[in-house]
Design an enzyme around this catalytic site. Structure first.
Site, short mmCIF file in Angstrom:
data_model
loop_
_atom_site.label_atom_id
_atom_site.label_comp_id
_atom_site.label_asym_id
_atom_site.label_seq_id
_atom_site.Cartn_x
_atom_site.Cartn_y
_atom_site.Cartn_z
N ASN A 1 -11.35 1.69 2.39
CA ASN A 1 -10.11 0.97 2.71
C ASN A 1 -9.40 0.59 1.41
O ASN A 1 -9.91 0.84 0.30
CB ASN A 1 -10.42 -0.26 3.55
CG ASN A 1 -9.25 -0.72 4.38
OD1 ASN A 1 -8.13 -0.24 4.23
ND2 ASN A 1 -9.48 -1.68 5.25
N CYS B 1 -0.45 1.49 2.51
CA CYS B 1 -1.77 2.07 2.74
C CYS B 1 -1.73 3.59 2.70
O CYS B 1 -2.69 4.25 2.28
CB CYS B 1 -2.33 1.58 4.07
SG CYS B 1 -1.29 2.03 5.49
N HIS C 1 -2.18 1.85 10.31
CA HIS C 1 -2.84 1.70 9.02
C HIS C 1 -3.48 3.03 8.64
O HIS C 1 -3.66 3.92 9.47
CB HIS C 1 -3.91 0.60 9.11
CG HIS C 1 -4.57 0.26 7.81
ND1 HIS C 1 -3.85 -0.05 6.67
CD2 HIS C 1 -5.89 0.19 7.46
CE1 HIS C 1 -4.70 -0.30 5.68
NE2 HIS C 1 -5.93 -0.16 6.13
N GLN D 1 -4.25 -2.65 -2.17
CA GLN D 1 -2.80 -2.51 -2.02
C GLN D 1 -2.08 -3.86 -2.09
O GLN D 1 -0.88 -3.92 -2.30
CB GLN D 1 -2.47 -1.82 -0.69
CG GLN D 1 -2.75 -2.66 0.55
CD GLN D 1 -2.49 -1.90 1.82
OE1 GLN D 1 -3.33 -1.11 2.26
NE2 GLN D 1 -1.33 -2.15 2.44
#
Length: 341
Positions: A305, A150, A283, A144
Site C-alpha cells: 500500500n 494512489c 483506491h 502518498q
C-alpha cells in the site's frame, strides 16, 4: 411503599450509578487514549471546538474497532492508526485516488495489448507461494500522504518490480513525475494506472525518485528529468479471474484497483476479508505476492500500500484469495494491469 419495592428501587439506583460510573471511566479512558494518540502522531488542533469534534470522530472509530475485534471468527484485526480522527469521507477524499476518467485512452500506437501473455501458464509453472520482496523486486513502502494519487504509487511499484526482474537493478522511481506530467490523470484528484503507464511509454521513460522527489501536491510544473527506466507497453489481466491474476502475480508485481472502506482504513493485521466493501473501486495498491496464512491456512494476496509503514503490517495488507465472488475481495479482480518491457 412495600419493603420489596424499596429494595428494588435501591438496587435500580445502584445499578444505574454503576453503569454511569463505568461509562465515565470508559469516556476518561478514551480521552487519555486520544491524548496519547495525538502525541504519537504529533497532531494538534486549532481550538477546543475542533479538538472536541475530532475526539468524537476518534471515539466513533475506536468503538468501531473494539466492536469489530470482539466479533467471532475474525481472520484479521483492526487498530487505531493515524487515520483515527478522520471521517470515512475525509479519509477517502485525501488518501485514496483511483478515479476513472471519461476520456478514452489512445491505444492505437501499440502500447496497450488486449492479449494476456501469461494465459497459457500451467499449474506446474506457478509457484505455490510468491513474495517479490524476497526476490529484491520491491522498494520500501512509501507514503502518498494527503494527496489522492494512489494510482501513481501503484504504477511506480509495478514498473520498479518488472525493471528489477529484467535487469537485476532495483531503482526507486518518481511518483511526482506522474502527478505533474501525466496530464490525462488528475494529480492529487485521482487517476488510473493505465493512463500512467501510457504516459511513461509516450515520454520514453520515467526518472528516479532522487531526481524528482515526491512533494505531496500537484501544483508543480512538469519536469521530465532523465528517462532512467522505460517500458514498452502494458496489459490488463482478464476481469473477474483470480486464476489469471495468480498467473500474472507469479511473474511480476501487478497494479490493482480496490474498494477502500472503513475496515481497510483501520486494518492492522491478518487476512483481510473486506466485510464492509463491494467492488466500487476507489483506491490502488500493488500485488507483490501471495501465499497461505500460517494461522489457519487461508490463501491470501500480499499487497503493498502507499499509506506508510505504520499502517497495517508494516505498510502491507494480506487480502483473502480465491473467494466465492468472481470479483474478489473488494473488487481486486476487476481492474488489474501490469507493464511490459
Amino acid at each position: 411503599m412495600s419493603f420489596v419495592t424499596i429494595v428494588f428501587l435501591i438496587l435500580a439506583t445502584w445499578a444505574n450509578s454503576q453503569a454511569m460510573s463505568r461509562s465515565t471511566l470508559h469516556e476518561n479512558a478514551l480521552i487519555d487514549m486520544h491524548e496519547q494518540w495525538m502525541a504519537r502522531y504529533e497532531r494538534s488542533y486549532a481550538n477546543k471546538t475542533v479538538k472536541n469534534m475530532r475526539f468524537d470522530i476518534f471515539k466513533d472509530n475506536m468503538n468501531y474497532v473494539e466492536k469489530f475485534n470482539k466479533g467471532a471468527n475474525r481472520s484479521y484485526e483492526l487498530g487505531i492508526n493515524r487515520f483515527a480522527d478522520l471521517t470515512d469521507e475525509e479519509f477517502l477524499s485525501h488518501f485514496t485516488g483511483y478515479k476513472q476518467s471519461p476520456l478514452v485512452p489512445t491505444r492505437s500506437s501499440g502500447e496497450y495489448s488486449s492479449s494476456f501473455k501469461y494465459l497459457n501458464l500451467t499449474a506446474s509453472e506457478i509457484p505455490t507461494s510468491m513474495n517479490w520482496r524476497d526476490k529484491g523486486a520491491v522498494t520500501d513502502v512509501k507514503d502518498q500522504r494527503k494527496c489522492g494519487c494512489c494510482w501513481a504509487f501503484s504504477t511506480v511499484a509495478a514498473v520498479e518490480g518488472i525493471t528489477q526482474i529484467k535487469t537485476g537493478n532495483l531503482v526507486s522511481l518518481s511518483e511526482q513525475q506522474l502527478v505533474d506530467c501525466s496530464t490525462e490523470n488528475n494529480g492529487c484528484n485521482g487517476g488510473t494506472m493505465e493512463r500512467a503507464f501510457e504516459y511513461i511509454i509516450k515520454n520514453q521513460g520515467i526518472t528516479t525518485e532522487t531526481d524528482y522527489p515526491y512533494k505531496e501536491r500537484d501544483d508543480s510544473i512538469c519536469q521530465t528529468g532523465t528517462a532512467t527506466v522505460k517500458i514498452s507497453g502494458y496489459e490488463k489481466v482478464p476481469e473477474n479471474s483470480e486464476e489469471d491474476l495468480l498467473k500474472a502475480v507469479s511473474m511480476q508485481p501487478v497494479s490493482i484497483g480496490i474498494e477502500a472502506t472503513k475496515s481497510l482504513k483501520l486494518y492492522k493485521s491478518g487476512v483481510f476479508t473486506g466485510d464492509d466493501c463491494g467492488d466500487d473501486i476507489n483506491h490502488a495498491v500493488t500485488f507483490v505476492g501471495y501465499g497461505r496464512s500460517e494461522e489457519d491456512g487461508s490463501k491470501y494476496w500480499l499487497a503493498k500500500n502507499s499509506w506508510g509503514e505504520d499502517w497495517g503490517e508494516n505498510g502491507y495488507v494480506k487480502i483473502m484469495r480465491d473467494v466465492e465472488s468472481s470479483q474478489g475481495v473488494c473488487g481486486i479482480a476487476t481492474d488489474a494491469s501490469y507493464p511490459t518491457v
